[in-house]
Scaffold this motif. Structure first.
Motif, PDB file in Angstrom:
ATOM      1  N   UNK A   7      24.793 -15.459 -43.452  1.00 54.75           N
ATOM      2  CA  UNK A   7      24.849 -16.614 -42.560  1.00 54.75           C
ATOM      3  C   UNK A   7      24.105 -17.876 -43.441  1.00 54.75           C
ATOM      4  N   UNK A   8      23.301 -17.446 -43.964  1.00 56.01           N
ATOM      5  CA  UNK A   8      22.289 -18.730 -45.005  1.00 56.01           C
ATOM      6  C   UNK A   8      23.216 -18.874 -46.180  1.00 56.01           C
ATOM      7  N   UNK A   9      23.953 -18.012 -46.477  1.00 60.05           N
ATOM      8  CA  UNK A   9      24.870 -18.137 -47.994  1.00 60.05           C
ATOM      9  C   UNK A   9      25.957 -19.140 -47.386  1.00 60.05           C
ATOM     10  N   UNK A  94      23.015 -29.609 -24.786  1.00 62.29           N
ATOM     11  CA  UNK A  94      21.765 -29.419 -24.125  1.00 62.29           C
ATOM     12  C   UNK A  94      21.615 -27.797 -23.998  1.00 62.29           C
ATOM     13  N   UNK A  95      22.575 -26.948 -23.715  1.00 65.50           N
ATOM     14  CA  UNK A  95      22.369 -25.713 -23.642  1.00 65.50           C
ATOM     15  C   UNK A  95      21.969 -25.021 -24.946  1.00 65.50           C
ATOM     16  N   UNK A  96      22.727 -25.649 -25.937  1.00 63.22           N
ATOM     17  CA  UNK A  96      22.595 -25.027 -27.403  1.00 63.22           C
ATOM     18  C   UNK A  96      21.015 -25.372 -27.656  1.00 63.22           C
ATOM     19  N   UNK A  97      20.646 -26.606 -27.554  1.00 63.18           N
ATOM     20  CA  UNK A  97      19.177 -26.723 -27.911  1.00 63.18           C
ATOM     21  C   UNK A  97      18.384 -26.143 -27.283  1.00 63.18           C
ATOM     22  N   UNK A  98      18.279 -25.638 -26.111  1.00 66.74           N
ATOM     23  CA  UNK A  98      17.535 -24.848 -25.239  1.00 66.74           C
ATOM     24  C   UNK A  98      17.860 -23.384 -25.609  1.00 66.74           C
ATOM     25  N   UNK A  99      18.851 -22.967 -26.325  1.00 68.29           N
ATOM     26  CA  UNK A  99      18.926 -21.760 -27.016  1.00 68.29           C
ATOM     27  C   UNK A  99      17.991 -21.537 -28.308  1.00 68.29           C
ATOM     28  N   UNK A 100      18.386 -22.680 -29.006  1.00 72.40           N
ATOM     29  CA  UNK A 100      17.494 -22.952 -30.379  1.00 72.40           C
ATOM     30  C   UNK A 100      15.720 -22.638 -29.978  1.00 72.40           C
ATOM     31  N   UNK A 101      15.344 -23.602 -29.050  1.00 72.13           N
ATOM     32  CA  UNK A 101      14.041 -23.802 -28.631  1.00 72.13           C
ATOM     33  C   UNK A 101      13.394 -22.366 -28.347  1.00 72.13           C
ATOM     34  N   UNK A 102      14.293 -21.810 -27.458  1.00 71.68           N
ATOM     35  CA  UNK A 102      13.737 -20.286 -26.780  1.00 71.68           C
ATOM     36  C   UNK A 102      13.240 -19.419 -27.800  1.00 71.68           C
ATOM     37  N   UNK A 116      27.905 -26.868 -37.629  1.00 73.04           N
ATOM     38  CA  UNK A 116      28.190 -25.475 -37.974  1.00 73.04           C
ATOM     39  C   UNK A 116      26.772 -24.921 -39.226  1.00 73.04           C
ATOM     40  N   UNK A 117      26.718 -25.680 -40.247  1.00 72.62           N
ATOM     41  CA  UNK A 117      25.587 -25.158 -40.903  1.00 72.62           C
ATOM     42  C   UNK A 117      24.113 -25.013 -40.207  1.00 72.62           C
ATOM     43  N   UNK A 118      23.953 -25.794 -39.222  1.00 65.88           N
ATOM     44  CA  UNK A 118      22.693 -25.614 -38.564  1.00 65.88           C
ATOM     45  C   UNK A 118      22.735 -24.126 -37.599  1.00 65.88           C
ATOM     46  N   UNK A 119      23.831 -24.020 -37.023  1.00 69.89           N
ATOM     47  CA  UNK A 119      24.442 -22.939 -36.057  1.00 69.89           C
ATOM     48  C   UNK A 119      24.197 -21.638 -37.099  1.00 69.89           C
ATOM     49  N   UNK A 120      24.606 -21.791 -38.242  1.00 74.11           N
ATOM     50  CA  UNK A 120      24.542 -20.551 -39.276  1.00 74.11           C
ATOM     51  C   UNK A 120      23.019 -20.309 -39.713  1.00 74.11           C
ATOM     52  N   UNK A 121      22.345 -21.436 -39.920  1.00 66.99           N
ATOM     53  CA  UNK A 121      21.018 -21.109 -40.303  1.00 66.99           C
ATOM     54  C   UNK A 121      20.050 -20.371 -39.051  1.00 66.99           C
ATOM     55  N   UNK A 122      20.430 -20.692 -38.021  1.00 66.83           N
ATOM     56  CA  UNK A 122      19.863 -20.147 -36.637  1.00 66.83           C
ATOM     57  C   UNK A 122      20.390 -18.575 -36.712  1.00 66.83           C
TER      58      UNK A 122
END
Length: 223
Positions: A7-9, A94-102, A116-122
């Motif tokens: 995913x980082x690739x 906001x929901x996605x931010x909470x997912x990241x922070x969790x 999308x690149x941020x989501x893939x980093x996650x």
């Protein structure tokens, strides 16, 4: 080391091209050759690496801006394609931010969670089964953007198609998002990222990458 480096690739290749990316292309090719999950897409993905190698950095940057910044149909902000300017977009952010922070994943000051690149980093940093679950939710949007890129003849289409191919569920076609009056949208969201704050919820059970009925399920498909 990332838990899911594939995913980082993809994330790095979808970002605005810089000199260090071009210098690292041999490493990207080596990884492509070694990862079995990319075997089926190897030829197409190699063609994208060849595209990067065969153009000047200035040409690549100009093409990137023309593709993603000047064409809303190709935007890499996932919620753009399913919510448009609807107020539910703020709630989804906001929901996605909470997912990241969790899971301890923090964004930069100028980054939006649905990029999308941020989501893939996650995805690269969480357990593989969790990344697969979220990709299965987001794949409908990712494939939608990939289809738009393919229709326009963009070399970036193969990246979106390669990501979609990693999904545990097949993508379904999206319904076009609603368009709201911009003045109303500004009243709802405010002039900056902080405009989503009034939509905060007390708890988040799941991330919704698309609203109800956002994609058309094929007859007999299990949602």
């Amino acid at each position: 080391m990332d838990a899911n480096p594939v995913y980082q690739w993809f994330s790095a290749l979808l970002c605005y091209p810089e000199a260090d990316l071009i210098e690292a292309l041999p490493e990207f090719q080596t990884a492509l050759n070694e990862w079995p999950e990319l075997n089926a897409q190897q030829a197409c993905l190699k063609s994208f690496l060849d595209y990067l190698q065969s153009h000047s950095l200035r040409e690549l940057q100009e093409q990137y801006v023309a593709t993603f910044d000047r064409n809303r149909n190709h935007a890499l902000y996932l919620f753009e394609h399913v919510y448009g300017e609807d107020r539910d977009r703020g709630s989804a952010m906001v929901d996605l931010l909470e997912e990241y922070r969790s899971r301890g994943f923090e964004l930069g000051d100028e980054e939006l969670p649905d990029y999308l690149p941020v989501l893939l980093e996650y995805f690269a940093q969480v357990p593989a089964d969790h990344a697969q679950k979220l990709l299965g939710d987001a794949v409908h949007v990712i494939a939608h953007i990939g289809g738009k890129l393919e229709k326009s003849g963009s070399p970036y289409a193969v990246l979106l198609q390669g990501i979609a191919a990693l999904s545990p569920v097949p993508p379904q076609p999206l319904v076009e998002p609603p368009v709201r009056d911009m003045d109303e949208a500004m009243e709802t969201f405010g002039p900056d990222i902080a405009g989503t704050e009034p939509l905060l919820k007390p708890a988040v059970e799941t991330v919704q990458f698309y609203p109800k009925n956002a994609y058309t399920a094929q007859k007999g498909a299990v949602l």
